[in-house]
Motif scaffolding. Structure first.
Motif, mmCIF file in Angstrom:
data_model
loop_
_atom_site.group_PDB
_atom_site.id
_atom_site.type_symbol
_atom_site.label_atom_id
_atom_site.label_comp_id
_atom_site.label_asym_id
_atom_site.label_seq_id
_atom_site.Cartn_x
_atom_site.Cartn_y
_atom_site.Cartn_z
ATOM 1 N N MET A 163 1.203 -7.346 -12.422
ATOM 2 C CA MET A 163 2.091 -6.301 -11.919
ATOM 3 C C MET A 163 2.389 -6.515 -10.437
ATOM 4 S SD MET A 163 1.627 -2.151 -12.204
ATOM 5 C CE MET A 163 1.262 -2.282 -13.955
ATOM 6 N N ALA A 164 1.355 -6.860 -9.673
ATOM 7 C CA ALA A 164 1.551 -7.111 -8.241
ATOM 8 C C ALA A 164 2.455 -8.323 -8.023
ATOM 9 C CB ALA A 164 0.203 -7.312 -7.556
ATOM 10 N N GLU A 165 2.295 -9.361 -8.840
ATOM 11 C CA GLU A 165 3.134 -10.553 -8.720
ATOM 12 C C GLU A 165 4.598 -10.235 -9.017
ATOM 13 O OE1 GLU A 165 1.576 -13.552 -11.264
ATOM 14 O OE2 GLU A 165 -0.395 -13.591 -10.273
ATOM 15 N N LEU A 166 4.831 -9.439 -10.053
ATOM 16 C CA LEU A 166 6.204 -9.073 -10.405
ATOM 17 C C LEU A 166 6.834 -8.222 -9.312
ATOM 18 C CD1 LEU A 166 5.718 -8.257 -14.200
ATOM 19 C CD2 LEU A 166 6.939 -10.207 -13.233
ATOM 20 N N LEU A 167 6.052 -7.335 -8.716
ATOM 21 C CA LEU A 167 6.569 -6.507 -7.634
ATOM 22 C C LEU A 167 6.858 -7.342 -6.391
ATOM 23 C CD1 LEU A 167 4.284 -3.415 -8.201
ATOM 24 C CD2 LEU A 167 6.787 -3.368 -8.156
ATOM 25 N N THR A 168 6.004 -8.322 -6.123
ATOM 26 C CA THR A 168 6.262 -9.226 -5.006
ATOM 27 C C THR A 168 7.578 -9.975 -5.217
ATOM 28 O OG1 THR A 168 3.892 -9.531 -4.577
ATOM 29 C CG2 THR A 168 5.384 -11.210 -3.719
ATOM 30 N N PRO A 175 2.807 -5.063 -2.344
ATOM 31 C CA PRO A 175 2.698 -5.135 -3.805
ATOM 32 C C PRO A 175 1.460 -4.464 -4.381
ATOM 33 C CG PRO A 175 2.290 -7.279 -2.791
ATOM 34 C CD PRO A 175 2.841 -6.395 -1.722
ATOM 35 N N GLN A 176 0.337 -4.500 -3.685
ATOM 36 C CA GLN A 176 -0.869 -3.878 -4.224
ATOM 37 C C GLN A 176 -0.719 -2.361 -4.260
ATOM 38 O OE1 GLN A 176 -3.316 -5.413 -5.682
ATOM 39 N NE2 GLN A 176 -2.547 -7.451 -5.183
ATOM 40 N N ARG A 177 -0.196 -1.785 -3.187
ATOM 41 C CA ARG A 177 0.007 -0.332 -3.161
ATOM 42 C C ARG A 177 1.059 0.084 -4.184
ATOM 43 N NH1 ARG A 177 3.251 3.407 -0.597
ATOM 44 N NH2 ARG A 177 4.368 1.857 0.643
ATOM 45 N N HIS A 178 2.119 -0.687 -4.289
ATOM 46 C CA HIS A 178 3.165 -0.364 -5.247
ATOM 47 C C HIS A 178 2.687 -0.565 -6.686
ATOM 48 C CE1 HIS A 178 6.494 -1.002 -1.992
ATOM 49 N NE2 HIS A 178 5.956 0.211 -1.943
ATOM 50 N N ALA A 179 1.822 -1.551 -6.902
ATOM 51 C CA ALA A 179 1.255 -1.755 -8.243
ATOM 52 C C ALA A 179 0.410 -0.555 -8.647
ATOM 53 C CB ALA A 179 0.418 -3.035 -8.279
ATOM 54 N N LEU A 180 -0.334 0.002 -7.689
ATOM 55 C CA LEU A 180 -1.116 1.212 -7.970
ATOM 56 C C LEU A 180 -0.190 2.356 -8.375
ATOM 57 C CD1 LEU A 180 -3.632 3.018 -7.941
ATOM 58 C CD2 LEU A 180 -3.369 3.217 -5.462
ATOM 59 N N SER A 181 0.898 2.550 -7.637
ATOM 60 C CA SER A 181 1.829 3.639 -7.946
ATOM 61 C C SER A 181 2.488 3.451 -9.303
ATOM 62 C CB SER A 181 2.903 3.730 -6.852
ATOM 63 O OG SER A 181 2.340 4.043 -5.600
#
Length: 234
Positions: A163-168, A175-181
């Motif tokens: 998820m973090a990779e896709l957001l990046t 990406p880590q904070r957005h992956a949490l959300s």
């Protein structure tokens, strides 16, 4: 991607094929499991959804799977071992929901990522509802058992990293904070539409895509409509 089948009730889990099983989308390093172990774990998932953790026993798995008494104990001697086997199987089954070819390319923007998120949620709610319920049972059990907590967290780490990779790739600066959300929103949708106040209502894929798109565009600062991916559920 072949169409998924609805999760079978505990009393009707089918036997697996003769070869060891590892879904194509399983997390890297996930070991293959024998057909018997896969049958036991799939039956355990169905029992968790149907009866909760109190209903998950070695004897109950043997009976529901149609196996000789003691079969489950031969593969998972303790309750913790049975829970571990089940957690790892859930991660394998989750990996079947979306094939690598269905993941959005970085050039397509947040709307394409929203489309993929909506597809995953819709398939879980319509085809793997039992697995969603089983996941919540396992999460609560892990919250009370530190030894299971480590196993549960390790099994889900690959999906969190993805998820973090896709957001990046979609342009996230955090990406880590957005992956949490994004993960918290997704889990909220799954809980609300299986065990919460909207348990009798499954949002349509379009509705899920619009909601995910609103969240992602807010996080990434993208205007609506970039890379819009129309279409129904696959």
């Amino acid at each position: 991607m072949p169409a998924d089948q609805p999760s079978a009730p505990a009393s009707a889990v089918p036997a697996t094929s003769a070869s060891a099983e590892r879904p194509a989308g399983a997390p890297a390093g996930a070991p293959a499991v024998s057909p018997r172990a896969a049958l036991i774990a799939d039956t355990a998932l169905a029992l968790l959804a149907e009866r909760g953790t109190r209903g998950l026993t070695h004897r109950a798995v043997d009976e529901a799977a149609g196996l000789p008494p003691g079969s489950t104990s031969n593969h998972a001697r303790t309750r913790l071992a049975l829970l571990e086997l089940t957690v790892r199987q859930l991660a394998r089954r989750d990996a079947e929901i979306l094939t690598p070819a269905e993941f959005p390319g970085p050039e397509k923007g947040p709307d394409a990522l929203a489309d993929s998120v909506a597809t995953v949620l819709h398939r879980l709610l319509t085809r793997r509802r039992d697995h969603v319920l089983a996941r919540f049972e396992l999460a609560l059990e892990a919250a009370r058992r530190p030894e299971l907590r480590a196993i549960y967290d390790a099994a889900g780490r690959g999906f969190r990293d993805l998820m973090a990779e896709l957001l990046t790739a979609a342009g996230s600066a955090e990406p880590q904070r957005h992956a949490l959300s994004l993960g918290a929103w997704s889990d909220g949708v799954l809980f609300t539409c299986t065990a919460g106040p909207y348990h009798d209502r499954v949002p349509g894929r379009e509705e899920l895509r619009d909601s995910a798109g609103e969240l992602l565009r807010g996080m990434l600062g993208e205007p609506a409509g970039r890379g819009r991916t129309p279409g129904g559920d696959a």
